[in-house]
Design a protein around this motif. Structure first.
Motif, mmCIF file in Angstrom:
data_model
loop_
_atom_site.group_PDB
_atom_site.id
_atom_site.type_symbol
_atom_site.label_atom_id
_atom_site.label_comp_id
_atom_site.label_asym_id
_atom_site.label_seq_id
_atom_site.Cartn_x
_atom_site.Cartn_y
_atom_site.Cartn_z
ATOM 1 N N ARG A 11 0.763 -1.095 -0.125
ATOM 2 C CA ARG A 11 0.058 -0.055 0.139
ATOM 3 C C ARG A 11 0.894 1.318 -0.098
ATOM 4 N N LEU A 12 0.405 2.557 -0.483
ATOM 5 C CA LEU A 12 1.058 3.617 -0.573
ATOM 6 C C LEU A 12 1.651 3.908 0.826
ATOM 7 N N GLY A 13 1.001 4.170 1.823
ATOM 8 C CA GLY A 13 1.407 4.401 3.264
ATOM 9 C C GLY A 13 2.502 3.473 3.665
ATOM 10 N N ALA A 14 2.550 2.269 3.230
ATOM 11 C CA ALA A 14 3.493 1.464 3.968
ATOM 12 C C ALA A 14 4.738 1.723 2.928
ATOM 13 N N LEU A 17 6.228 5.080 4.236
ATOM 14 C CA LEU A 17 6.849 4.826 5.759
ATOM 15 C C LEU A 17 8.138 4.079 5.498
ATOM 16 N N ALA A 18 8.439 3.277 4.512
ATOM 17 C CA ALA A 18 9.598 2.660 4.235
ATOM 18 C C ALA A 18 10.651 3.310 3.610
ATOM 19 N N CYS A 19 9.937 4.278 2.913
ATOM 20 C CA CYS A 19 11.031 5.311 2.384
ATOM 21 C C CYS A 19 11.566 6.433 3.177
ATOM 22 N N LEU A 20 10.623 6.899 4.179
ATOM 23 C CA LEU A 20 11.234 7.557 5.223
ATOM 24 C C LEU A 20 12.042 7.091 6.022
#
Length: 103
Positions: A11-14, A17-20
């Motif tokens: 999902r976009l949120g996950a 969050l991984a990129c951050l």
């Protein structure tokens, strides 16, 4: 040929969050950006312009890297291409190692 994963995409949120996490939990972000670029910028007459130029260069570099990866994805899906690429990288590493040994 390589096959795609059997599970659905994240999902976009996950993904965000991984990129951050990869960005801000990576110690090289602080070593390279704060210490290295900051130290070099302090030696420049227009240090803020130097920092801005470094930031623009970073955006251009990573955008080009992403676009290149997107364009090369069909070719990089073949195992033989990765074997050749790994061989070239190994050759470069051997050349660098020999150059360091003889110097």
């Amino acid at each position: 040929a390589l096959t795609p994963a059997e599970r659905p995409p994240a999902r976009l949120g996950a993904t965000l969050l991984a990129c951050l996490a990869f960005t801000y939990l990576n110690p090289h972000v602080y070593l390279d950006t704060v210490l290295l670029l900051g130290g070099i910028a302090q030696q420049q007459p227009h240090r803020w312009l130097f920092g801005l130029g470094a930031a623009v260069a970073s955006v251009v570099w990573f955008s080009a890297l992403g676009a290149g990866a997107y364009r090369l994805a069909p070719m990089l899906a073949r195992a033989r291409v990765w074997q050749v690429l790994d061989g070239v990288i190994a050759l470069v590493m051997v050349v660098v190692a020999v150059a360091l040994l003889v110097s």
